[in-house]
Design a protein around this motif. Structure first.
Motif, mmCIF file in Angstrom:
data_model
loop_
_atom_site.group_PDB
_atom_site.id
_atom_site.type_symbol
_atom_site.label_atom_id
_atom_site.label_comp_id
_atom_site.label_asym_id
_atom_site.label_seq_id
_atom_site.Cartn_x
_atom_site.Cartn_y
_atom_site.Cartn_z
ATOM 1 N N GLU A 96 -59.024 -40.687 -92.423
ATOM 2 C CA GLU A 96 -58.936 -41.606 -91.266
ATOM 3 C C GLU A 96 -57.621 -42.184 -91.131
ATOM 4 O O GLU A 96 -57.109 -42.772 -92.156
ATOM 5 C CB GLU A 96 -59.897 -42.819 -91.208
ATOM 6 N N THR A 97 -57.047 -42.129 -89.880
ATOM 7 C CA THR A 97 -55.827 -42.649 -89.592
ATOM 8 C C THR A 97 -55.721 -43.641 -88.386
ATOM 9 O O THR A 97 -54.824 -44.408 -88.088
ATOM 10 C CB THR A 97 -54.636 -41.670 -89.100
ATOM 11 N N THR A 98 -56.902 -43.771 -87.813
ATOM 12 C CA THR A 98 -56.940 -44.668 -86.603
ATOM 13 C C THR A 98 -56.404 -46.093 -86.910
ATOM 14 O O THR A 98 -55.871 -46.678 -86.119
ATOM 15 C CB THR A 98 -58.337 -44.722 -86.076
ATOM 16 N N SER A 99 -57.074 -46.676 -88.012
ATOM 17 C CA SER A 99 -56.891 -48.141 -88.232
ATOM 18 C C SER A 99 -55.148 -48.233 -88.361
ATOM 19 O O SER A 99 -54.461 -49.259 -88.058
ATOM 20 C CB SER A 99 -57.386 -48.407 -89.605
ATOM 21 N N LYS A 100 -54.424 -47.283 -88.907
ATOM 22 C CA LYS A 100 -53.067 -47.226 -89.142
ATOM 23 C C LYS A 100 -52.379 -47.266 -87.816
ATOM 24 O O LYS A 100 -51.291 -47.705 -87.452
ATOM 25 C CB LYS A 100 -52.606 -46.165 -89.990
ATOM 26 N N CYS A 101 -52.926 -46.186 -86.660
ATOM 27 C CA CYS A 101 -52.342 -46.304 -85.427
ATOM 28 C C CYS A 101 -52.290 -47.604 -84.733
ATOM 29 O O CYS A 101 -51.648 -47.919 -84.071
ATOM 30 C CB CYS A 101 -53.122 -45.128 -84.869
ATOM 31 N N LEU A 102 -53.660 -48.177 -84.968
ATOM 32 C CA LEU A 102 -53.818 -49.435 -84.209
ATOM 33 C C LEU A 102 -52.968 -50.531 -84.658
ATOM 34 O O LEU A 102 -52.514 -51.422 -84.095
ATOM 35 C CB LEU A 102 -55.037 -49.956 -84.143
ATOM 36 N N GLU A 103 -52.680 -50.237 -85.962
ATOM 37 C CA GLU A 103 -51.636 -51.415 -86.537
ATOM 38 C C GLU A 103 -50.278 -51.466 -85.921
ATOM 39 O O GLU A 103 -49.595 -52.393 -85.585
ATOM 40 C CB GLU A 103 -51.605 -51.257 -88.071
ATOM 41 N N CYS A 104 -50.026 -50.155 -85.653
ATOM 42 C CA CYS A 104 -48.576 -50.183 -84.849
ATOM 43 C C CYS A 104 -48.719 -50.251 -83.376
ATOM 44 O O CYS A 104 -47.796 -50.943 -82.827
ATOM 45 C CB CYS A 104 -48.002 -48.617 -85.295
ATOM 46 N N HIS A 105 -49.882 -49.583 -82.660
ATOM 47 C CA HIS A 105 -49.893 -49.606 -81.359
ATOM 48 C C HIS A 105 -50.618 -50.939 -81.134
ATOM 49 O O HIS A 105 -51.909 -50.599 -80.721
ATOM 50 C CB HIS A 105 -50.631 -48.340 -80.888
ATOM 51 N N THR A 106 -50.223 -51.984 -81.210
ATOM 52 C CA THR A 106 -50.755 -53.161 -81.084
ATOM 53 C C THR A 106 -51.314 -53.472 -79.560
ATOM 54 O O THR A 106 -52.519 -53.981 -79.219
ATOM 55 C CB THR A 106 -49.978 -54.406 -81.544
ATOM 56 N N ILE B 125 -52.492 -51.444 -77.482
ATOM 57 C CA ILE B 125 -53.973 -50.738 -77.437
ATOM 58 C C ILE B 125 -55.153 -51.443 -78.172
ATOM 59 O O ILE B 125 -56.018 -51.436 -77.522
ATOM 60 C CB ILE B 125 -54.040 -48.865 -78.004
ATOM 61 N N GLN B 126 -54.689 -51.882 -79.400
ATOM 62 C CA GLN B 126 -55.567 -52.619 -79.885
ATOM 63 C C GLN B 126 -56.004 -53.871 -79.333
ATOM 64 O O GLN B 126 -57.479 -54.327 -79.287
ATOM 65 C CB GLN B 126 -55.028 -52.889 -81.378
ATOM 66 N N ASN B 127 -55.077 -54.653 -78.741
ATOM 67 C CA ASN B 127 -55.489 -55.523 -77.805
ATOM 68 C C ASN B 127 -56.469 -55.142 -76.524
ATOM 69 O O ASN B 127 -57.410 -56.079 -76.253
ATOM 70 C CB ASN B 127 -54.186 -56.416 -77.363
ATOM 71 N N LEU B 128 -56.341 -54.261 -76.167
ATOM 72 C CA LEU B 128 -57.192 -53.787 -74.884
ATOM 73 C C LEU B 128 -58.362 -53.528 -75.464
ATOM 74 O O LEU B 128 -59.367 -53.846 -74.867
ATOM 75 C CB LEU B 128 -56.420 -52.510 -74.525
ATOM 76 N N ILE B 129 -58.499 -52.966 -76.673
ATOM 77 C CA ILE B 129 -59.871 -52.713 -77.064
ATOM 78 C C ILE B 129 -60.626 -53.965 -77.600
ATOM 79 O O ILE B 129 -61.734 -53.990 -77.404
ATOM 80 C CB ILE B 129 -59.836 -51.625 -78.385
ATOM 81 N N ASN B 130 -59.873 -54.714 -78.025
ATOM 82 C CA ASN B 130 -60.358 -56.076 -78.606
ATOM 83 C C ASN B 130 -60.769 -56.726 -77.347
ATOM 84 O O ASN B 130 -62.084 -57.541 -77.329
ATOM 85 C CB ASN B 130 -59.412 -56.899 -79.339
ATOM 86 N N ASN B 131 -59.900 -56.573 -76.092
ATOM 87 C CA ASN B 131 -60.443 -57.436 -74.834
ATOM 88 C C ASN B 131 -61.343 -56.584 -74.106
ATOM 89 O O ASN B 131 -61.718 -57.129 -72.844
ATOM 90 C CB ASN B 131 -59.136 -57.716 -74.158
ATOM 91 N N LYS B 132 -61.850 -55.170 -74.602
ATOM 92 C CA LYS B 132 -62.914 -54.278 -73.911
ATOM 93 C C LYS B 132 -62.228 -54.190 -72.560
ATOM 94 O O LYS B 132 -62.824 -54.250 -71.399
ATOM 95 C CB LYS B 132 -64.018 -54.960 -73.801
ATOM 96 N N LYS B 133 -61.038 -53.614 -72.395
ATOM 97 C CA LYS B 133 -60.172 -53.171 -71.428
ATOM 98 C C LYS B 133 -59.573 -51.984 -71.723
ATOM 99 O O LYS B 133 -59.327 -51.734 -72.470
ATOM 100 C CB LYS B 133 -59.207 -54.430 -70.759
ATOM 101 N N GLY B 134 -59.498 -51.116 -70.249
ATOM 102 C CA GLY B 134 -58.629 -50.241 -70.350
ATOM 103 C C GLY B 134 -59.513 -48.941 -70.636
ATOM 104 O O GLY B 134 -60.592 -49.140 -71.127
#
Length: 527
Positions: A51-61, A63-72
């Motif tokens: 699994e690499t998703t967690s590492k991707c989102l550590e860099c691509h913040t 997108i992580q913020n959008l997911i956290n805010n349930k947007k996009g």
């Protein structure tokens, strides 16, 4: 020794490259090229896991913020819980595109921003460009579809320049900016009623251009008084409360105000005008301008233009007041400026006797001669030389008809003695057989034309009796008679004899004194 170390380093480097090539499945993409090398693997991969998703989102913040805010898009039901590597592959070489999707078939609704109406016609590049990206992380990247806001002002200029709500969709739809279909003026402080419903917005909400930018003011538009938008044509004569008289249906439809102060207008109501119904003058509209410079602007010219003059049309107000038309302010002094000066009895003569001889009032061309109003009772009885073009003033005065100023000496019969005090009628209006006869022209100048012949024609000669031979105009006494001029001269005792002794009264023939005798001998008197 240095040479041995150099060869050893080169050997180790070659060995590392061979090991790295065996561990990495391929070159990283251009975006991740800076992460090449075995020492960087743990920056993207979790040791012991696929699994690499967690590492991707550590860099691509972002997108992580959008997911956290349930947007996009990445928070949509279609993508949620999907591994990043499923869509974004790596180790396929430098030219490999990490993001691949068909822009023509992409369901934009999954991003949380549904493209409808005009937005559906736009190309992706119209919105997805660096100038419109709000997210700072996305701004650092090159081409990206991330980082755009979903509010209207993310892409569009604030036309209202922060004077209204930033929620454009509360008034506008995505079809076009004008009109604003969701805007309801009824919910504002100023509800549109009457004619206001059909007024173009720009009439009240002025369009301005400042520094090359258009701005239309919708907020904070003054509306406390009608004069905030409308010109006060009355110049504040009636105050600022226009609704006291006017309605929003039309300026020309005004309320009838029973306590309206007409004195504040250019035409104060006086006299009979005070109790007039407003509609008598304001026909069809209370606001339409009413001509009022002349009485004839409202009233029919009763005199049918008789007082029109060159350069000026005399108005009713020159002679009448607002109290009533029957009274007149026309003075005697004014009348005396006309062709006919009032004197004597004319000063007390009612106007109607001269100016209303029938049903119509006449003021022009009624004549100035006496005969224009008075009957000429003399008709053809007086010589034309005394009439002087129909005027009676050669004989009469304007005081009364009995005042005669005629100079009788201008005739062939000068008035002397008792004749001076005799009423004209005694000679010129004689009564015969109870019939009054008028005579001036051709009147016999002999005494017996007016006087009876008391002597019964005793002194008549050739059908003419010369009374002046014995009498004067002073009295009836024979002051001029001289007995010596007769056939019988008085002398001796005859001088003292009373006349009646000889000149007896003839009772038988008419009760007159006998003066002439056929027989003048002594025996005719003496026995």
């Amino acid at each position: 020794m240095r040479q041995v170390f150099t060869y050893g380093f080169i050997f180790i480097l070659l060995a590392f490259q061979q090991l790295s090539a065996q561990i990495s499945p391929g070159d990283l993409s251009k975006a991740h090229a800076h992460l090449e090398g075995i020492s960087n693997c743990t920056k993207c991969h979790v040791l012991g896991k696929k699994e690499t998703t967690s590492k991707c989102l550590e860099c691509h913040t972002e997108i992580q913020n959008l997911i956290n805010n349930k947007k996009g898009y990445h928070a949509s039901t279609e993508v949620k819980d999907t591994k990043c590597a499923k869509c974004h592959g790596e180790h396929f070489g430098r030219e490999f595109k990490l993001t691949k999707f068909d822009t023509l078939t992409f369901n934009h609704e999954l991003t949380g921003f549904n493209l409808i109406e005009k937005h559906g016609e736009l190309s992706c590049e119209k919105c997805h460009n660096q100038e419109l990206i709000e997210n700072k992380v996305s701004q650092k990247k090159g081409h990206t579809y991330l980082g755009l806001g979903t509010s209207c002002l993310s892409c569009h200029d604030d036309y209202h320049q922060n004077s209204l709500s930033r929620d454009c969709a509360s008034c506008h739809n995505q079809t076009k900016f004008k009109p604003a279909p969701y805007f309801n003026h009824e919910k504002t402080e100023f509800q549109l009623l009457g004619k206001h419903k059909n007024v173009d917005c720009e009439k009240c909400h002025k369009l301005e251009i400042a520094d090359g930018v258009k701005f239309q003011q919708f907020a904070d538009v003054k509306h406390d008084n009608c004069t905030d938008c409308h010109e006060d044509v009355h110049k504040n004569k009636f105050g600022q409360n226009c609704t006291k008289c006017h309605t929003v249906e039309s300026f020309h439809v005004a309320n009838k105000i029973t306590d309206f102060d007409h004195s504040k207008t250019n035409y104060p109501l006086l006299g009979k005008h005070i109790n007039l119904d407003c509609t008598k003058c304001h026909k069809g509209s209370y606001t339409k301008s009413v001509k009022h410079e002349l009485c004839s602007d409202c009233h029919e010219d009763y005199h049918k233009g008789q007082f029109k003059k060159v350069g000026r049309n005399l108005d009713c107000a020159d002679c009448h007041t607002n109290e009533n038309f029957t009274q007149t302010t026309y003075t005697i002094d004014q009348h005396n400026q006309s062709e006919f000066i009032l004197k004597g009895s004319h000063l007390a003569t009612p106007c109607a006797l001269c100016h209303k001889k029938d049903e119509t009032w006449l003021f022009k061309e009624i004549g100035t001669e006496c005969t224009a109003c008075h009957e000429n009772i003399h008709k053809n009885h007086i010589s034309n030389k005394y009439l002087d073009n129909g005027t009676c003033l050669n004989c009469h005065t304007e005081e009364n008809w009995k005042s005669i100023k005629f100079d009788h000496a201008s005739t062939n019969f000068k008035l002397l003695g008792k004749h001076k005090n005799i009423d004209c009628k005694q000679c010129h209006f004689p009564v015969k057989n109870e019939i009054i006869t008028q005579i001036f022209k051709g009147l016999d100048q002999n005494c017996y034309a007016c006087h009876d012949d008391k002597h019964h024609k005793q002194f008549e000669k050739n059908k003419h009796t010369n009374c002046e031979k014995c009498h004067t105009s002073n009295n009836w006494k024979p002051d001029k008679f001289n007995h010596d001029n007769t056939r019988f001269k008085l002398d001796g005792a005859h001088v003292k004899v009373d006349c009646i002794k000889c000149h007896y009264v003839n009772k038988e023939l008419g009760d007159f004194v006998v003066y002439k005798f056929k027989d003048i001998s002594c025996k005719s008197c003496h026995s």
